[in-house]
Design a protein around this motif. Structure first.
Motif, short mmCIF file in Angstrom:
data_model
loop_
_atom_site.label_atom_id
_atom_site.label_comp_id
_atom_site.label_asym_id
_atom_site.label_seq_id
_atom_site.Cartn_x
_atom_site.Cartn_y
_atom_site.Cartn_z
N LEU A 1 0.74 -1.18 -0.01
CA LEU A 1 0.05 0.11 -0.12
C LEU A 1 1.01 1.37 -0.09
O LEU A 1 0.41 2.44 -0.76
N LEU A 2 1.84 1.28 0.63
CA LEU A 2 2.83 2.53 0.78
C LEU A 2 3.68 2.64 -0.37
O LEU A 2 3.75 3.73 -0.84
N ILE A 3 4.08 1.42 -1.02
CA ILE A 3 4.60 1.39 -2.30
C ILE A 3 4.07 2.12 -3.59
O ILE A 3 4.34 2.65 -4.33
N GLY A 4 2.82 2.01 -3.45
CA GLY A 4 1.62 2.59 -4.39
C GLY A 4 1.93 3.97 -4.21
O GLY A 4 2.19 4.65 -5.60
N TYR A 5 2.01 4.57 -3.16
CA TYR A 5 2.33 6.00 -3.24
C TYR A 5 3.73 6.30 -3.95
O TYR A 5 3.95 7.40 -4.58
N ALA A 6 4.73 5.53 -3.38
CA ALA A 6 6.02 5.60 -4.05
C ALA A 6 5.96 5.67 -5.62
O ALA A 6 6.81 6.38 -6.21
N PHE B 1 10.43 3.32 -0.87
CA PHE B 1 9.45 4.11 -0.32
C PHE B 1 9.51 5.39 0.20
O PHE B 1 9.32 6.57 -0.08
N PHE B 2 10.25 5.34 1.31
CA PHE B 2 10.84 6.48 2.12
C PHE B 2 11.47 7.65 1.31
O PHE B 2 11.00 8.83 1.38
N ILE C 1 11.25 11.83 2.23
CA ILE C 1 11.94 11.58 3.46
C ILE C 1 13.35 11.10 3.19
O ILE C 1 13.44 10.34 2.54
N GLU C 2 14.12 11.93 3.90
CA GLU C 2 15.85 12.00 3.62
C GLU C 2 16.27 10.36 3.89
O GLU C 2 16.08 9.98 5.09
N THR C 3 16.70 9.73 2.94
CA THR C 3 16.92 8.27 3.22
C THR C 3 18.24 7.75 2.62
O THR C 3 18.97 8.25 1.83
N PHE D 1 18.42 1.48 -9.23
CA PHE D 1 18.01 1.63 -7.79
C PHE D 1 18.84 2.66 -7.09
O PHE D 1 18.33 3.61 -6.52
N SER D 2 20.06 2.67 -7.67
CA SER D 2 20.95 3.71 -7.02
C SER D 2 20.65 5.34 -7.50
O SER D 2 21.14 6.11 -6.97
N LYS D 3 19.85 5.28 -8.49
CA LYS D 3 19.69 6.43 -9.14
C LYS D 3 18.25 7.30 -8.22
O LYS D 3 18.18 8.28 -8.28
N LYS D 4 17.66 6.41 -7.36
CA LYS D 4 16.44 6.67 -6.73
C LYS D 4 16.83 7.03 -5.43
O LYS D 4 16.00 7.58 -4.52
N VAL D 5 17.79 5.90 -4.83
CA VAL D 5 18.06 6.03 -3.27
C VAL D 5 19.58 6.19 -3.20
O VAL D 5 20.38 5.67 -3.62
N ASP D 6 19.91 7.07 -2.12
CA ASP D 6 21.10 7.36 -1.60
C ASP D 6 21.70 6.05 -0.90
O ASP D 6 21.26 5.72 0.37
N ILE D 7 22.46 5.60 -1.58
CA ILE D 7 23.22 4.08 -1.06
C ILE D 7 24.54 4.13 -0.68
O ILE D 7 25.45 4.64 -1.55
N GLU D 8 24.94 3.97 0.67
CA GLU D 8 26.37 3.63 0.85
C GLU D 8 26.80 2.21 0.92
O GLU D 8 26.41 1.52 1.75
N PHE D 9 27.53 1.74 -0.05
CA PHE D 9 28.13 0.49 -0.07
C PHE D 9 29.30 0.25 0.42
O PHE D 9 30.05 0.95 0.82
#
Length: 455
Positions: free
Chosen positions: A50-55, A179-180, A185-187, A212-220
């Motif tokens: 349900l949350l991912i629908g908003y995303a 989603f966040f 929301i800063e994620t 996915f890295s284009k959408k979310v700030d990821i630290e590998f």
């Protein structure tokens, strides 16, 4: 001592068994320590989707430029998003309870074994000739007492954080991070290696990592150490594999580092029920444990830890207990999906697994650009990967990444279920120019590769 025909511990998917047994005239006790329905509708699959629908809507607006549409998001009412989701969750217990007839008695509390056929709950002893354990799993404990697990998201009560750090690299971590981040929301997602969604096929995981890295700030290659919580904020040191450190702060910290057996409260030491080295309950091909008359289904057995697998198992156990079925359940395949952006669907062997098993196979990867509906998304990364047996055209594995992959995969699953031969996908009639038509060139390419191999 209250006597029943059937006792069920855990009211998730196994509540369906209680409904069926009650309708069959059996006297049933169902025990649940939390909310009826279990993890999936209350804290897992359903509310997260349900949350991912908003995303998805937020991401579509943000990425509208690729359709030559210049748009902006004026406001995202995050409180309303969570309020609506929380309202849905609040009604689940009542919905499940309303399905039980007068033959089913619900016990709210933690049930545990006194002996092989006696259960104690709320100081009341219950007994039955048949007992079904369906206690599921629980998130692994976070490394800080104030940190969250996925159980704390649903329902999310109190202050909604303006920033969140998520630790993990599996589908729960990715779905929640997606989603966040999408709703503003800063994620930050912390991944302890270079791999994300490590159980997926390597080729698919590589595409996912890039997109996915284009959408979310990821630290590998990064872990959170020296975590402190003060003034409603987490302060932590992020350390990478090179030993470099930096300070990072966020209002929320969530650990999505896997799930573990949820059977510790059952007091199995009072029974002859055996567990394996991972802490999951052993069972035979008829789902019966090492204690006669005691069965285990779903995640509590630690085999296929997916909601649809649990539902499938409960349906079969219902036949064993209520219809005198003497046939074991054999899963022909076990599909799954990752509901992120991009979306992934998978079934069967990955290529790395096929190599490890040292089996003969043919692998093909085909884009979706033959489908006009797929072309209309303006996305170039979507692909279908088939891994097939060149000797008999059997589909050993199929992996998709792209919009609605989980829906498209069912076309492949139907063939695998009825008569697993990829030539059926090559010869069947497709609606033109539907998204699923992208499967046709993938099947054609796979069959062509097999025929070339067999020359």
């Amino acid at each position: 001592m209250k006597k029943f025909d059937l006792i069920i511990i855990g009211a998730g998917r196994a509540s369906n068994l209680a409904v069926s047994a009650g309708k069959a005239g059996k006297k049933v006790a169902i025990i649940e320590k939390s909310t009826l329905g279990g993890t999936c509708p209350n804290r897992g699959c359903v509310p997260s989707k349900l949350l991912i629908g908003y995303a998805h809507v937020a991401n579509a607006i943000k990425e509208s430029n690729r359709h030559f549409i210049n748009s902006t998001i004026n406001n995202i009412d995050i409180e309303k998003i969570f309020a609506e989701t929380n309202e849905y969750i609040s009604k689940i217990d009542g919905r499940y309870n309303s399905r039980f007839n007068e033959n089913v008695e619900v016990f709210k509390g933690t049930g545990f074994f006194v002996s092989d056929n006696i259960i104690k709950v709320n100081e009341q002893k219950l007994t039955a000739p048949k007992i079904v354990i369906a206690t599921g799993t629980k998130p692994k404990k976070p490394e800080h007492e104030k940190a969250w697990t996925s159980d704390d998201i649903f329902p999310l009560e109190g202050k909604i954080p303006k920033s969140i750090t998520i630790v993990g690299s599996g589908f729960i971590a990715c779905e929640l991070a997606g989603f966040f981040s999408a709703i503003g929301i800063e994620t930050k997602l912390l991944v302890r290696s270079q791999n994300i969604l490590g159980n997926e096929d390597d080729e698919i995981a590589s595409i996912f990592k890039k997109e996915f890295s284009k959408k979310v700030d990821i630290e590998f290659d990064t872990s959170a150490i020296d975590v402190e919580y003060k003034n409603e904020q987490f302060t932590m040191i992020l350390e990478n594999t090179n030993g470099q450190k930096k300070q990072h702060k966020s209002e929320a910290l969530l650990y999505a580092i896997g799930r573990e057996s949820n059977t510790s409260s059952l007091k199995l030491e009072n029974t002859s029920i055996e567990i394996n080295e991972r802490g999951y309950i052993k069972r035979d091909i008829f789902f019966e444990t090492t204690a006669k008359g005691v069965y285990v289904v779903g995640d509590a057995a630690g085999v296929y830890m997916l909601q649809h697998a649990a539902a499938y198992e409960v349906n079969h156990v219902s036949k064993i207990l209520l219809e005198e079925c003497e046939e074991p359940l054999h899963f022909k395949y076990m599909p799954h999906a990752v509901f992120t952006d991009p979306e992934i669907a998978s079934v069967g062997l990955t290529e790395q697994e096929a190599k490890k098993l040292n089996i003969e196979y043919i692998s093909t990867t085909t884009n979706w650009l033959a489908s006009a509906k797929a072309m209309s998304t303006k996305l170039k990364y979507p692909v279908t990967k088939f891994i097939v047996n060149p000797k008999n055209y059997e589909i050993l594995g199929c992996h998709m990444i792209g919009p609605e992959s989980s829906t498209m995969m069912h076309q492949v699953l139907a063939v695998m279920h009825i008569n697993n031969d990829i030539r059926h996908l090559k010869e069947m009639l497709y609606i033109h120019p539907a998204m699923s038509e992208a499967i046709l060139p993938a099947a054609v390419e796979s069959v062509r590769a097999i025929e070339k191999f067999r020359e």
